[in-house]
Design a protein around this motif. Structure first.
Motif, PDB file in Angstrom:
ATOM      1  N   TYR A 180       0.827  -1.201   0.000  1.00 31.14           N
ATOM      2  CA  TYR A 180       0.000   0.000   0.000  1.00 31.14           C
ATOM      3  C   TYR A 180       0.866   1.257   0.000  1.00 31.14           C
ATOM      4  CZ  TYR A 180      -3.566   3.420   1.195  1.00 31.14           C
ATOM      5  OH  TYR A 180      -4.395   4.513   1.171  1.00 31.14           O
ATOM      6  N   MET A 210       2.351   1.851  -3.302  1.00 30.35           N
ATOM      7  CA  MET A 210       1.364   2.425  -4.211  1.00 30.35           C
ATOM      8  C   MET A 210       1.248   3.927  -3.993  1.00 30.35           C
ATOM      9  SD  MET A 210      -1.945   3.744  -4.222  1.00 30.35           S
ATOM     10  CE  MET A 210      -2.712   3.048  -2.749  1.00 30.35           C
ATOM     11  N   ILE A 211       1.200   4.369  -2.722  1.00 36.62           N
ATOM     12  CA  ILE A 211       1.124   5.801  -2.436  1.00 36.62           C
ATOM     13  C   ILE A 211       2.346   6.523  -3.000  1.00 36.62           C
ATOM     14  CG2 ILE A 211       1.386   7.478  -0.547  1.00 36.62           C
ATOM     15  CD1 ILE A 211      -0.688   5.963   0.992  1.00 36.62           C
ATOM     16  N   ASN A 251       4.249   5.755  -5.451  1.00 36.07           N
ATOM     17  CA  ASN A 251       4.243   5.794  -6.916  1.00 36.07           C
ATOM     18  C   ASN A 251       3.128   6.673  -7.460  1.00 36.07           C
ATOM     19  OD1 ASN A 251       6.416   4.010  -7.053  1.00 36.07           O
ATOM     20  ND2 ASN A 251       5.096   2.208  -7.074  1.00 36.07           N
ATOM     21  N   THR A 252       1.963   6.636  -6.801  1.00 35.83           N
ATOM     22  CA  THR A 252       0.780   7.298  -7.335  1.00 35.83           C
ATOM     23  C   THR A 252       0.730   8.775  -7.006  1.00 35.83           C
ATOM     24  OG1 THR A 252      -0.464   5.228  -7.143  1.00 35.83           O
ATOM     25  CG2 THR A 252      -1.749   7.252  -7.381  1.00 35.83           C
ATOM     26  N   TRP A 253       1.132   9.169  -5.803  1.00 37.16           N
ATOM     27  CA  TRP A 253       0.954  10.550  -5.378  1.00 37.16           C
ATOM     28  C   TRP A 253       1.685  11.530  -6.287  1.00 37.16           C
ATOM     29  CZ3 TRP A 253      -2.264  13.496  -3.208  1.00 37.16           C
ATOM     30  CH2 TRP A 253      -1.908  14.722  -2.640  1.00 37.16           C
ATOM     31  N   GLN A 299       2.647  11.053  -9.390  1.00 37.67           N
ATOM     32  CA  GLN A 299       2.033  11.036 -10.721  1.00 37.67           C
ATOM     33  C   GLN A 299       0.769  11.874 -10.748  1.00 37.67           C
ATOM     34  OE1 GLN A 299       1.414   6.918 -11.625  1.00 37.67           O
ATOM     35  NE2 GLN A 299       3.594   6.404 -11.597  1.00 37.67           N
ATOM     36  N   ARG A 300      -0.091  11.725  -9.740  1.00 35.42           N
ATOM     37  CA  ARG A 300      -1.342  12.476  -9.712  1.00 35.42           C
ATOM     38  C   ARG A 300      -1.097  13.972  -9.526  1.00 35.42           C
ATOM     39  NH1 ARG A 300      -5.716   8.975  -8.771  1.00 35.42           N
ATOM     40  NH2 ARG A 300      -5.206   7.068  -9.936  1.00 35.42           N
ATOM     41  N   GLN A 360      -0.237  15.278 -12.861  1.00 36.36           N
ATOM     42  CA  GLN A 360      -1.407  15.361 -13.734  1.00 36.36           C
ATOM     43  C   GLN A 360      -2.240  16.603 -13.408  1.00 36.36           C
ATOM     44  OE1 GLN A 360      -3.474  11.646 -13.245  1.00 36.36           O
ATOM     45  NE2 GLN A 360      -1.841  10.440 -14.197  1.00 36.36           N
TER      46      GLN A 360
END
Length: 277
Positions: free
Chosen positions: A223, A226-227, A229-231, A233-234, A237
């Protein structure tokens, strides 16, 4: 150097505590040490202490906590195990800090070392609502929930503060608050290498009077990966989706403008306006 980041949140639904575990004794002696300590008597009390600052000082303080005795608010002697309120628990922590200061501060000063110690203490005692306190190096403290403040940070706090300020309110659900705390930690890890894994995350549900969710997070935690990697990127964006500033023409003759307009023309920031504005 402050080699840690801790955050604690007091919400209507419960409490969230998160701490890293990096510490050092010099540039080439980086190691880990847990900054979260739990004092628990299931059904009677669940207390959590987070610490930041000089590791030797905070260790000495926590070593005293189990036996430190003060006169409670009811006039009776109490310890962290018998105190009837979190206010008295915070007083006990403050008393332990002052005791270590009286014993060690002068010797530390002679070696050029400041008495650097801050702690967060929170939890719940049977018969009382949840409470959260920030205890300073002088042994004094403040409580969350006053004037709308529902969280505390200690250590390297500046990188993780903006996301908390934008997201957290007293009505935030525990799961969202835990996610926000982890994103706040990730922002700190990204910007300051002196804060590092593994992490300790404790989520306490109101009136449970026991610790049920205490998670140790390391590099293998799916988890948190994931945070991380995702934070980023978002964020990128969202950043890309915001229109760029539109600049007014810079060919106007400022000398022919009225005085107020001349001042505006000489100020580059005045030339930025929203698209279609």
């Amino acid at each position: 150097l402050i080699m840690t980041y801790c955050v604690a949140m007091r919400l209507n639904a419960g409490l969230v505590f998160l701490s890293d575990s990096r510490t050092n004794a010099g540039m080439d002696q980086i190691s880990t040490f847990r900054k979260m300590t739990v004092f628990e008597q299931p059904g009677d009390r669940a207390l959590v202490v987070l610490s930041a600052g000089n590791l030797a000082i905070t260790q000495a303080v926590k070593q005293l906590l189990g036996s430190e005795t003060i006169e409670g608010s009811d006039g009776e002697p109490c310890t962290i195990w018998t105190a009837k309120s979190l206010f008295d628990v915070a007083r006990i922590v403050g008393s332990a800090v002052r005791k270590v200061h009286a014993r060690d501060a002068e010797a530390l000063k002679q070696h050029g070392i400041d008495f650097n110690c801050s702690l967060i203490v929170g939890g719940q005692i049977k018969g009382e609502t949840m409470r959260l306190f920030n205890v300073y190096a002088a042994g004094n403290f403040v409580e969350a929930g006053i004037d709308g403040v529902c969280y505390f940070q200690i250590g390297e706090s500046k990188y993780g503060k903006p996301v908390i300020d934008r997201v957290i309110t007293p009505t935030t659900p525990l799961e969202e608050a835990a996610k926000c705390a982890l994103i706040s930690m990730d922002s700190t890890l990204k910007s300051n290498l002196s804060v590092g894994l593994p992490l300790d995350l404790l989520v306490y549900e109101a009136n449970a009077l026991k610790v049920e969710r205490l998670i140790h997070i390391d590099e293998s935690d799916a988890y948190f990966r994931m945070i991380r990697n995702t934070w980023g990127q978002r964020l990128r964006q969202v950043f890309d989706s915001i229109p760029d500033p539109v600049w007014q023409s810079e060919h106007a003759d400022a000398g022919n403008l009225p005085a107020a307009s001349q001042a505006q023309a000489m100020n580059p920031l005045s030339k930025i306006h929203a698209p279609n504005g």
